[in-house]
Each structure stands twice: as structure tokens, then as C-alpha cells.
Design an enzyme around this catalytic site. Structure first.
Site, short mmCIF file in Angstrom:
data_model
loop_
_atom_site.label_atom_id
_atom_site.label_comp_id
_atom_site.label_asym_id
_atom_site.label_seq_id
_atom_site.Cartn_x
_atom_site.Cartn_y
_atom_site.Cartn_z
N ARG A 255 -6.19 -1.42 8.74
CA ARG A 255 -6.14 -2.89 8.69
C ARG A 255 -6.63 -3.52 9.98
O ARG A 255 -7.81 -3.58 10.24
CB ARG A 255 -4.73 -3.37 8.32
CG ARG A 255 -4.38 -3.14 6.88
CD ARG A 255 -3.45 -4.20 6.35
NE ARG A 255 -2.23 -4.26 7.12
CZ ARG A 255 -1.29 -5.17 6.92
NH1 ARG A 255 -1.44 -6.09 5.98
NH2 ARG A 255 -0.19 -5.17 7.65
N THR B 22 4.03 2.91 5.70
CA THR B 22 2.65 2.44 5.78
C THR B 22 1.85 3.37 6.67
O THR B 22 2.33 3.79 7.72
CB THR B 22 2.56 1.00 6.34
OG1 THR B 22 1.20 0.69 6.66
CG2 THR B 22 3.40 0.82 7.59
N ASP C 17 -0.58 2.59 8.41
CA ASP C 17 -1.15 1.87 9.55
C ASP C 17 -0.35 2.02 10.84
O ASP C 17 -0.88 1.77 11.92
CB ASP C 17 -1.27 0.38 9.21
CG ASP C 17 -2.13 0.13 7.99
OD1 ASP C 17 -3.09 0.89 7.78
OD2 ASP C 17 -1.84 -0.81 7.24
N ASP D 214 4.63 -4.64 6.46
CA ASP D 214 5.00 -5.97 6.92
C ASP D 214 5.04 -7.01 5.81
O ASP D 214 5.92 -7.87 5.78
CB ASP D 214 4.07 -6.43 8.06
CG ASP D 214 2.63 -6.59 7.61
OD1 ASP D 214 2.24 -5.92 6.62
OD2 ASP D 214 1.89 -7.35 8.24
N ASP E 180 1.82 0.13 12.09
CA ASP E 180 1.72 -1.15 12.82
C ASP E 180 3.01 -1.96 12.83
O ASP E 180 2.99 -3.15 13.14
CB ASP E 180 0.60 -2.00 12.22
CG ASP E 180 0.81 -2.33 10.74
OD1 ASP E 180 1.71 -1.72 10.12
OD2 ASP E 180 0.08 -3.19 10.21
N ARG F 244 0.92 -5.15 -5.14
CA ARG F 244 1.09 -6.42 -4.43
C ARG F 244 1.74 -7.39 -5.42
O ARG F 244 1.61 -7.25 -6.63
CB ARG F 244 -0.26 -6.98 -3.98
CG ARG F 244 -1.18 -5.96 -3.32
CD ARG F 244 -0.71 -5.54 -1.95
NE ARG F 244 -1.64 -4.58 -1.35
CZ ARG F 244 -1.44 -3.98 -0.18
NH1 ARG F 244 -0.35 -4.27 0.52
NH2 ARG F 244 -2.31 -3.12 0.30
N GLY G 229 0.81 -1.20 0.00
CA GLY G 229 0.00 0.00 0.00
C GLY G 229 0.85 1.26 0.00
O GLY G 229 1.86 1.33 0.70
#
Length: 347
Positions: free
Chosen positions: A184, A138, A140, A115, A142, A84, A19
Site C-alpha cells: 500500500r 495485514t 503491510d 486499519d 503498517d 470490503r 485484505g
């Protein structure tokens, strides 16, 4: 991890994967500028790992000059494109990637991504002996071991701006809105945006138990009803994506069916991934790009560059992708124990 036998770096491969995140271009620029300082060539591969394994993209690699990255620091997206790459999950894809890197006499591979992208690096390690560095890009936020990831600050800011506008409409019509945010499977964006926008409710993985969905629905309906009796204004519920089965639209439907509460669902979606990166992401990306090149020169490999307490560090990739990074307990406590209560009692 330090590779004592690492040979001098002459050529770096660079790609953006997964992403997109605001600030990726700033990181690309930083890697190229830092590499140029050390007389290292940077080859940009397009469309993520597809540029290493797919015939239609392999020939699109090019040397990234200073002119190529001039004036891109404020652009969203990524000039190298992203995608992807399912083929990287197979041995065939990993071998093809290694062959492409060797064919281009690449000494080190730098990947800007999350990740999934870093898992690809770890898998590639079995088939390619060059150095590898991950730069966390990212929205996110995360990845473990770094206080922030590139793109997170801008995504939060975008969410805030959008909900501030939604609040104007909600106030004008005294309506209830359910706003779904990306992230996510973690609530870093949701909690930060929710608190910054003074949302009456923040629903995320950190304060929601899927086994108690029915009870949560009843509790939420009761709180909305009580709040609407005490005042005449808007009510904003911020919810994390992938949290409620069916998302914001389904939650709105259930509140209507079970409690006769009318809600307007609003899914911000990919708007959070675009736009010009704010200063915080531009600066973070620049520091991380420089740190990645310096780490390679020092012989480090299979690590992610990270920022902790305003200092740069190198974190093993295997540790970075464990998903143990939690939303600040202070944020959760503030929303549940103080801010939500204040929102309910204001008139």
C-alpha cells in the site's frame, strides 16, 4: 481501554475483514480454542462486516466448534471469507451491524484485519455497547504499536522466493528486472524483501521524493549504466506499489525512452497475500488470538492486541491506525550506504 462495568462474556462474534493475510486462519483457530477454554461460544460471521449488514450474508453466521477449526492452522486465506464493506462507512450500515450483534446476543466483537477494519470498529462504538478487540492481520505491517502484523513474515518470504527465481532468469540473460511489491503506502515489505534478495536498488516511500522524480530517474539510469559496464550479470530493482506513477511498467518505459535502458517489469501482486503461513505467522497469530480472548475477559475494549519485544500488549485502536510506524532506519541506511555500493562494485 478497560471497561469496569463489562458483563461476563458468553458469546463472541468473530470476523475477518479487508485484505486477507496468511495466518488469519491460525488466528481464528486460536480465538476459538481460547474461548472454548473459558466456556465462551464463538459465532463466525462471513464476508467481513458484510456478514453484519448485508441481507445475503447475515444468515451465514455459525457457531465455530473445535471441529470446525481443526486442521486449518496451515491454510492461507480465511475460512470466514473476507471483503470490503462500503456500507460500514454510513450510519445505516453501522446501525444494521449493531442490530445484528444485538439480535445474536453478542457480548464482544473480535475483528481480524487492518486499519480500515479497525476504523469500522471505532465507528461502530457509537451504536453498540459491547466489547471490541482488533487482531492485526495485514501483510503491510503498517499498524502502530505492534512489532509485526499477521501475514507480514509470509508475504516477505513469498516475495523472496519469487525474486530468487527471477534472479535466475535475469542472470541467464543478463537482464534488468523491475519487481513491484505490495504494501500500500509503506515500504516494510519492499525493504525487507529487497535486502534479503540482494536487490541492486530498493525504491520505496522512505527513500523516494515524488517531487524529484525526474532527478531520481536520471540517477537510477546512471547507476544502472555504471553497473552494467563493470560486470556481466543481472540487475534487480525492487519498487513499492503506489510509489512510481504508473508503477513498474511505467518506470521501465521511462528508462527505455530517456536512457535507452531495457528493463522487464514484473508485478508480484496478490501472490504475496496467499499461501500457507510460515511458522512465524502461525505462532504470532496463535499468541494474538489467545491474548484477544484474555483481554476481553479482563474487561478491555476498543484495543488492538499487539506484540512488542516478544510480549503481548493492548494498544488503543485509535493509536494503532495513525500510520506512524516507520521502516527500520538501519535497513534504509544499510541499503543506501553499504549494500547498494557493494552491488555496484562487484564484478
Amino acid at each position: 481501554m478497560h471497561n469496569k462495568s463489562a458483563k461476563p462474556i458468553k458469546r463472541i462474534a468473530l470476523l475477518t475483514s479487508g485484505g486477507d493475510a496468511p495466518g488469519m486462519n491460525a488466528a481464528i483457530r486460536s480465538v476459538v480454542l481460547a474461548a472454548h477454554h473459558y466456556h465462551i461460544e464463538v459465532i463466525g460471521f462471513y464476508h467481513g462486516y458484510n456478514g453484519l449488514v448485508c441481507e445475503e450474508y447475515i444468515g451465514m453466521a455459525e457457531s465455530l466448534s473445535l471441529i470446525k477449526v481443526n486442521g486449518i492452522i496451515h491454510f492461507g486465506g480465511t475460512i470466514l471469507k473476507s471483503a470490503r464493506c462500503p456500507l460500514m462507512l454510513e450510519e445505516k450500515g453501522l446501525k444494521l451491524a449493531a442490530e445484528t450483534l444485538d439480535a445474536n446476543t453478542i457480548d464482544a466483537l473480535v475483528v481480524i484485519g487492518g486499519d480500515g477494519s479497525f476504523s469500522g470498529l471505532l465507528a461502530l462504538k457509537q451504536y453498540w455497547s459491547g466489547q471490541m478487540i482488533g487482531i492485526p492481520g495485514t501483510i503491510d505491517n503498517d499498524l502502530d504499536g505492534t512489532d509485526y502484523t499477521i501475514g507480514f513474515a509470509t508475504a516477505v518470504n513469498t516475495g523472496i522466493e519469487a525474486i530468487d527465481k527471477i534472479r535466475d532468469t535475469a542472470d541467464a540473460f543478463e537482464r534488468i528486472f523491475i519487481v513491484e511489491l505490495m504494501g500500500r503506502h509503506c515500504g516494510h515489505i519492499t525493504f525487507n524483501v529487497g535486502i534479503a534478495c540482494a536487490a541492486e536498488q530498493v525504491l520505496s516511500f522512505e527513500n523516494f521524493n515524488a517531487n524529484e522524480q525526474s532527478l531520481k530517474l536520471q540517477h537510477l539510469a546512471a547507476e544502472i549504466s555504471a553497473a552494467k559496464k563493470n560486470r556481466h550479470s543481472s540487475y534487480i530493482i525492487v519498487i513499492a506499489e503506489n510509489l512510481w506513477p504508473g508503477g513498474a511498467a511505467e518506470l521501465a518505459k521511462q528508462l527505455h525512452l530517456q536512457a535507452d535502458i531495457e528493463c522487464t517489469p514484473c508485478i508480484l501482486g496478490h501472490i504475496q497475500r496467499g499461501g500457507s503461513p510460515i511458522a512465524k505467522d502461525r505462532i504470532l497469530a496463535t499468541k494474538m488470538g489467545v491474548a484477544a480472548v484474555q483481554a476481553l475477559i479482563e474487561g478491555k475494549s476498543t484495543v488492538m492486541v499487539a506484540e512488542q519485544n516478544n510480549a503481548m500488549h493492548c494498544i488503543p485502536l485509535a493509536k494503532a491506525i495513525k500510520h506512524k510506524k516507520l521502516v527500520s532506519k538501519q535497513l534504509i541506511d544499510a541499503q543506501q550506504n553499504i549494500l547498494a555500493l557493494t552491488a555496484q562494485t562487484q564484478c
